[in-house]
Design an enzyme around this catalytic site. Structure first.
Site, short mmCIF file in Angstrom:
data_model
loop_
_atom_site.label_atom_id
_atom_site.label_comp_id
_atom_site.label_asym_id
_atom_site.label_seq_id
_atom_site.Cartn_x
_atom_site.Cartn_y
_atom_site.Cartn_z
N HIS A 1 9.21 57.39 -20.41
CA HIS A 1 9.19 57.44 -21.87
C HIS A 1 9.63 56.08 -22.40
O HIS A 1 10.80 55.73 -22.34
CB HIS A 1 10.15 58.57 -22.30
CG HIS A 1 10.31 58.72 -23.79
ND1 HIS A 1 11.31 59.50 -24.34
CD2 HIS A 1 9.58 58.24 -24.83
CE1 HIS A 1 11.20 59.47 -25.65
NE2 HIS A 1 10.18 58.70 -25.98
N ASP B 1 11.62 66.79 -26.23
CA ASP B 1 12.65 65.90 -25.72
C ASP B 1 13.78 65.77 -26.75
O ASP B 1 13.56 65.27 -27.85
CB ASP B 1 12.01 64.53 -25.44
CG ASP B 1 12.95 63.56 -24.77
OD1 ASP B 1 14.09 63.94 -24.44
OD2 ASP B 1 12.53 62.40 -24.57
N HIS C 1 12.43 62.32 -15.83
CA HIS C 1 12.13 61.63 -17.09
C HIS C 1 12.98 60.36 -17.17
O HIS C 1 14.21 60.41 -17.06
CB HIS C 1 12.48 62.60 -18.23
CG HIS C 1 12.12 62.14 -19.60
ND1 HIS C 1 10.87 62.27 -20.15
CD2 HIS C 1 12.89 61.55 -20.57
CE1 HIS C 1 10.87 61.81 -21.38
NE2 HIS C 1 12.08 61.36 -21.66
N MET D 1 10.66 53.76 -25.12
CA MET D 1 11.13 53.64 -26.50
C MET D 1 11.34 52.16 -26.76
O MET D 1 12.48 51.66 -26.84
CB MET D 1 12.43 54.45 -26.68
CG MET D 1 12.18 55.94 -26.76
SD MET D 1 13.66 56.90 -26.39
CE MET D 1 13.56 56.92 -24.61
N MET E 1 14.73 52.07 -23.02
CA MET E 1 15.08 51.68 -24.39
C MET E 1 15.34 50.18 -24.45
O MET E 1 15.93 49.61 -23.54
CB MET E 1 16.36 52.42 -24.83
CG MET E 1 16.26 53.92 -24.72
SD MET E 1 17.71 54.72 -25.44
CE MET E 1 17.46 56.42 -24.91
N SER F 1 16.22 64.37 -17.64
CA SER F 1 16.32 62.98 -18.09
C SER F 1 17.44 62.26 -17.36
O SER F 1 18.62 62.61 -17.49
CB SER F 1 16.57 62.92 -19.59
OG SER F 1 16.94 61.59 -19.92
N MET G 1 9.43 64.54 -30.28
CA MET G 1 10.89 64.35 -30.21
C MET G 1 11.58 65.43 -31.04
O MET G 1 11.20 65.69 -32.19
CB MET G 1 11.29 62.97 -30.76
CG MET G 1 10.88 61.77 -29.92
SD MET G 1 11.50 61.76 -28.23
CE MET G 1 13.27 61.95 -28.45
N ASP H 1 14.09 57.28 -19.50
CA ASP H 1 14.17 56.85 -20.90
C ASP H 1 14.39 55.34 -20.96
O ASP H 1 15.50 54.85 -20.78
CB ASP H 1 15.32 57.57 -21.60
CG ASP H 1 14.96 59.00 -21.94
OD1 ASP H 1 13.89 59.20 -22.55
OD2 ASP H 1 15.72 59.91 -21.58
C1 DX5 Z 1 16.56 60.54 -26.38
C2 DX5 Z 1 15.85 60.53 -25.05
C3 DX5 Z 1 15.99 61.81 -24.34
C4 DX5 Z 1 17.40 62.13 -23.91
C5 DX5 Z 1 17.55 63.61 -23.95
O1 DX5 Z 1 16.40 59.33 -26.99
O2 DX5 Z 1 14.48 60.27 -25.23
O3 DX5 Z 1 15.10 61.90 -23.23
O4 DX5 Z 1 17.70 61.67 -22.64
O5 DX5 Z 1 18.88 63.90 -23.76
P1 DX5 Z 1 19.53 65.27 -24.22
O6 DX5 Z 1 18.81 66.37 -23.44
O7 DX5 Z 1 20.94 65.13 -23.85
O8 DX5 Z 1 19.29 65.41 -25.69
ZN ZN Z 2 12.99 60.76 -23.47
#
Ligand code: DX5
Ligand code: ZN
Length: 212
Positions: A64, A171, A31, A66, A35, A6, A135, A33
């Site tokens: 991903h 994840d 990956h 979010m 947000m 990620s 998750m 993320d």
């Molecule tokens: C959390 C994200 C993850 C995050 C994982 O909201 O969706 O992808 O980056 O990070 P770690 O491995 O540090 O939990």
């Molecule tokens: Zn993620």
């Protein structure tokens, strides 16, 4: 097993070099993320940054989302070069339509579930899914503690889906220490942020996960 580091935990100021270093280390997926500060409390990067990096990387972009109302942005992330686009089931009132549209646009379609969301949310979209993201933390931040209920959720997911093979991605809080148990339970794709980007050379870190 597919490892999907990620980028949330990478050096965002040097994304191009980070992507090159990951590729040289034998990593195949990354990956992203995304947000929006609404679906989750945090804000990260969006289609613009991903699109810039698409021109500089051949890695598989596992995106991903979010975000609330992801339907508004499916085309934008396709244009940015996402290979797989994962939406949260909790954010999609018409999930079957959303997944079908992601595929129609030429991407692989993923659906994510928060830790408290029943697995049955995905039961009737099995044929429309290329991946289910379970998750193992509440989304929004890297570096959170892994929720052990995840093992049971993976096993139950496998039972629920029976013969229908939908790859499971995990994840949140994934480390080389819990990777084997996750794979044994039936996961196939592991996302890792803070544990992967822990200062160790990437090739070494990749092996730590793959040898788990
Ligand atoms: C959390 C994200 C993850 C995050 C994982 O909201 O969706 O992808 O980056 O990070 P770690 O491995 O540090 O939990
Ligand atoms: Zn993620």
């Amino acid at each position: 097993m597919i490892l999907s580091p990620s980028l949330l935990s990478a050096d965002i100021g040097r994304l191009e070099q980070e992507l090159q270093a990951l590729e040289q280390a034998g990593v195949r997926w990354v990956h992203w993320d995304v947000m929006d500060g609404h679906f989750v409390p945090n804000i990260t990067f969006g289609q613009h940054v991903i699109g810039m990096m698409r021109k500089r990387s051949r890695l598989f972009f596992d995106v991903h989302l979010m975000i609330e109302d992801p339907d508004r942005y499916l085309g934008a992330f396709r244009d940015a070069g996402a290979d797989m686009l994962t939406v949260h089931a909790e954010a999609c009132p018409h999930l079957q339509r959303t997944l079908t549209e992601i595929r129609r646009l030429g991407m692989k379609a993923g659906a994510a579930l928060n830790p408290a969301t029943p697995l049955s949310f995905l039961e009737y979209v099995a044929d429309d899914l290329d991946m289910a993201l379970l998750m193992s933390v509440n989304p929004g931040f890297g570096g959170q503690k892994f929720l052990p209920i995840t093992y049971e959720r993976i096993r139950r997911f496998r039972v629920l889906f029976g013969e229908r093979h939908v790859p499971v991605e995990i994840d949140g809080g994934v480390t080389p220490e819990n990777a084997l148990d996750l794979l044994d339970a039936g996961a196939e794709i592991l996302v890792s942020g803070s544990s992967f980007f822990n200062g160790t050379p990437y090739a070494e870190r990749r092996l730590a996960f793959e040898k788990c």
